[in-house]
Design an enzyme around this catalytic site. Structure first.
Site, PDB file in Angstrom:
ATOM      1  N   ASP A 117       0.885  -1.260   0.013  1.00 22.91           N
ATOM      2  CA  ASP A 117      -0.016   0.147   0.096  1.00 22.91           C
ATOM      3  C   ASP A 117       0.765   1.211   0.130  1.00 22.91           C
ATOM      4  O   ASP A 117       0.249   2.285  -0.206  1.00 22.91           O
ATOM      5  CB  ASP A 117      -1.013  -0.031   1.299  1.00 22.91           C
ATOM      6  CG  ASP A 117      -1.986  -1.087   1.037  1.00 22.91           C
ATOM      7  OD1 ASP A 117      -2.225  -1.561  -0.095  1.00 22.91           O
ATOM      8  OD2 ASP A 117      -2.580  -1.523   1.938  1.00 22.91           O
ATOM      9  N   LYS A 129      -5.871  -2.803  -7.515  1.00 27.29           N
ATOM     10  CA  LYS A 129      -6.130  -2.077  -6.176  1.00 27.29           C
ATOM     11  C   LYS A 129      -7.350  -0.920  -6.623  1.00 27.29           C
ATOM     12  O   LYS A 129      -8.092  -1.143  -7.300  1.00 27.29           O
ATOM     13  CB  LYS A 129      -4.930  -1.294  -5.679  1.00 27.29           C
ATOM     14  CG  LYS A 129      -3.945  -2.369  -5.018  1.00 27.29           C
ATOM     15  CD  LYS A 129      -4.379  -3.029  -3.901  1.00 27.29           C
ATOM     16  CE  LYS A 129      -3.217  -4.263  -3.473  1.00 27.29           C
ATOM     17  NZ  LYS A 129      -3.885  -5.032  -2.467  1.00 27.29           N
ATOM     18  N   ARG A 134      -4.906   6.664  -1.911  1.00 28.21           N
ATOM     19  CA  ARG A 134      -3.534   6.518  -1.821  1.00 28.21           C
ATOM     20  C   ARG A 134      -2.670   7.347  -3.013  1.00 28.21           C
ATOM     21  O   ARG A 134      -1.682   7.936  -2.603  1.00 28.21           O
ATOM     22  CB  ARG A 134      -2.980   5.105  -1.703  1.00 28.21           C
ATOM     23  CG  ARG A 134      -3.522   4.356  -0.396  1.00 28.21           C
ATOM     24  CD  ARG A 134      -2.655   3.361   0.011  1.00 28.21           C
ATOM     25  NE  ARG A 134      -3.320   2.522   1.086  1.00 28.21           N
ATOM     26  CZ  ARG A 134      -3.801   2.628   2.530  1.00 28.21           C
ATOM     27  NH1 ARG A 134      -3.203   3.707   2.915  1.00 28.21           N
ATOM     28  NH2 ARG A 134      -4.455   1.610   2.804  1.00 28.21           N
TER      29      ARG A 134
HETATM   30  C1  S3P Z   1      -5.309  -5.501   3.311  1.00 30.33           C
HETATM   31  C2  S3P Z   1      -4.460  -6.110   2.512  1.00 30.33           C
HETATM   32  C3  S3P Z   1      -3.862  -5.795   1.251  1.00 30.33           C
HETATM   33  C4  S3P Z   1      -3.824  -4.234   1.205  1.00 30.33           C
HETATM   34  C5  S3P Z   1      -5.137  -3.735   1.601  1.00 30.33           C
HETATM   35  C6  S3P Z   1      -5.497  -4.298   2.972  1.00 30.33           C
HETATM   36  C7  S3P Z   1      -5.783  -6.177   4.645  1.00 30.33           C
HETATM   37  O1  S3P Z   1      -4.486  -6.174   0.427  1.00 30.33           O
HETATM   38  O2  S3P Z   1      -3.581  -3.749  -0.020  1.00 30.33           O
HETATM   39  O3  S3P Z   1      -5.128  -2.304   1.565  1.00 30.33           O
HETATM   40  O4  S3P Z   1      -6.420  -5.490   5.559  1.00 30.33           O
HETATM   41  O5  S3P Z   1      -5.988  -7.537   4.522  1.00 30.33           O
HETATM   42  P1  S3P Z   1      -4.344  -7.820  -0.432  1.00 30.33           P
HETATM   43  O6  S3P Z   1      -4.330  -8.700   0.881  1.00 30.33           O
HETATM   44  O7  S3P Z   1      -5.418  -8.320  -1.289  1.00 30.33           O
HETATM   45  O8  S3P Z   1      -2.824  -7.893  -0.878  1.00 30.33           O
END
Ligand code: S3P
Length: 447
Positions: free
Chosen positions: A326, A353, A399
């Site tokens: 992120d 995303k 972001r």
């Molecule tokens: C998150 C996991 C990440 C991240 C998201 C929040 C979470 O995504 O990018 O902002 O809280 O589990 P992914 O698990 O799809 O990579």
């Protein structure tokens, strides 16, 4: 609170930034988004009352909170940052009377899918335009194998989950590292008969595992496989949410790119499955100091200092990506100011995303005068001494909007960042905090 920094309650808005400024002072950032979601969800499935402090009042976390209320969970949220969840226990959720709206939040939709998979009723999850375009097959596939049935728009929201009780235990290798998919399967695994195991191609954030343990659930490990035993009750507990490192990252980078700047951010989560941004900045030559605090809960925390200096380009490898997923947009801003070339590889997930973050960053950086070569899974950036200015499109992605706001610190002309309303999905109060820290930022109606 200055009206120049408050996002209007409706309609599109932009950030207007005057070039220059710096980042100074001591600050705190709001609570961690990932941990706030999990505290609500696990608190809802537990027996007893969980008190959450440091809860993030962002649109995404409020979407999870409202969805759980619609599922019959009693949640008291009378005081800012404090939430009391009256756990419904394993069988205590009730069929919702209407669609569960997840807004912009992939975490809400994927983790709730795991919870709903084991319920004896059907529920529909929907989201905004961005969320409707994000891949949900990655949770549909394993949860279907466990016995749930899904209706979807070809693997996209709206999703109707027809739960199954009890679910079948599963042993599943994730095709991509994803904490959301892993967590959805573990949440379903809690409601399955037997042991459910997952394995990821790379380590993703482990907040779910840590919180499960805090609620008395044994998390099983066998090499790089991770498991839970189904049908064990979770016991409510008090959860203190640390500051969100992903939010802190905007100010750490803001300080690192401005010679003479200095910031200290207090009480930030430094979970080692999330702290890649610190190591990547250090690899670029940034002066980042981490002062760990005594650990009281499941998550390590620290005060973090960043000092401005000169940065050099780096290679961000596929192994770095899940640990800083992120923070990559704002890290790309730093690489674009660093001496020499930088390369990001193995980051195709960024295209999936809240926006296509590779395309959005490449377009904005080019507008700022940065030579960028875009690849399917990353980009090559040639660092420039300073940015130009102009209009940048956040693509409605929180972001990206904040990363470009930080870029204005090293611009030579004004910067307008379009479509910034969604900053509230993860970082309510960003504009006020940014102004206080030294960015010359104003919120304006979109033109
Ligand atoms: C998150 C996991 C990440 C991240 C998201 C929040 C979470 O995504 O990018 O902002 O809280 O589990 P992914 O698990 O799809 O990579």
């Amino acid at each position: 609170m200055s009206s120049a920094t408050v996002l209007p309650s409706a309609g599109r808005c932009d950030f207007l930034l005057q070039p220059g400024g710096g980042v100074h002072g001591r600050m705190r950032v709001p609570g961690d988004k990932s941990i706030s979601h999990r505290a609500l969800l696990l608190g809802a499935l537990a027996e007893g009352t969980s008190r959450i402090s440091g809860f993030l009042e962002s649109q995404d976390c409020l979407a999870t909170l409202n969805a759980l209320r619609t599922l019959g969970v009693q949640i008291d949220h009378a005081q800012t940052g404090h939430v009391r969840v009256q756990g419904a226990g394993a069988g205590g959720l009730r069929a919702p009377l209407h669609t569960l709206h997840c807004g912009n939040s992939g975490t809400s939709m994927r983790l709730l899918s795991g919870v709903l998979a084991g319920q004896p009723f059907a529920a529909t999850l929907d989201g905004d335009h961005s969320l409707r375009h994000r891949p949900m097959q990655r949770v549909i596939e394993p949860l279907t194998r466990m016995g749930a049935r899904f209706e979807s728009a070809a693997g996209h929201a709206p999703l109707t989950v027809h739960g199954c009780r009890p679910l079948r235990a599963l042993r599943y290798r994730l095709p991509v590292a994803s904490a959301q998919v892993k967590s959805a399967i573990l949440l379903a695994g809690l409601q399955a008969a037997g042991e459910t195991w997952v394995q990821e191609p790379a380590v993703s954030r482990d907040h779910t595992e840590r919180m499960l343990q805090a609620l008395g659930c044994r998390v099983l490990r066998d090499g790089d496989w991770l498991g839970v035993t189904g049908q064990n009750a979770l016991q409510a507990t008090d959860i203190s949410v640390p500051g969100d490192l992903s939010s802190a990252a905007f100010f750490l980078v803001g300080a690192a790119i401005c010679p003479g700047a200095h910031v200290a951010i207090e009480g930030v989560g430094i979970n080692p499955t999330r702290d890649g941004v610190l190591r990547l900045l250090q690899r670029m030559g940034a002066d980042i100091r981490v002062h760990p605090l005594t650990q009281t809960g499941a998550e390590p925390t620290a005060d973090i200092e960043a000092q401005g200096g000169s940065l050099h380009g780096i290679e961000i490898t596929p192994a770095d990506v899940p640990l800083a997923i992120d923070e990559l947009p704002v890290l790309l801003v730093a690489t674009a100011l660093a001496r020499g070339q930088s390369r990001l590889q193995g980051a195709a997930e960024l295209r999936l995303k809240e926006s296509d973050r590779l395309a959005a960053m490449a377009a904005g950086l080019r507008t700022l005068g940065v030579p960028v070569e875009l690849f399917p899974d990353g980009m090559q950036i040639t660092g420039v001494g300073q940015f130009g200015g102009g209009e940048l499109d956040s693509c409605g992605d929180h972001r990206i909007a904040m990363a470009f706001a930080v870029a204005a610190l090293r611009a030579t002309r004004p910067v307008r960042v379009r479509d910034c309303r969604n900053v509230d999905t993860s970082f309510p109060g960003f504009a006020q905090i940014a102004r206080k820290a030294g960015l010359d930022l104003r919120v304006a109606e979109a033109t």
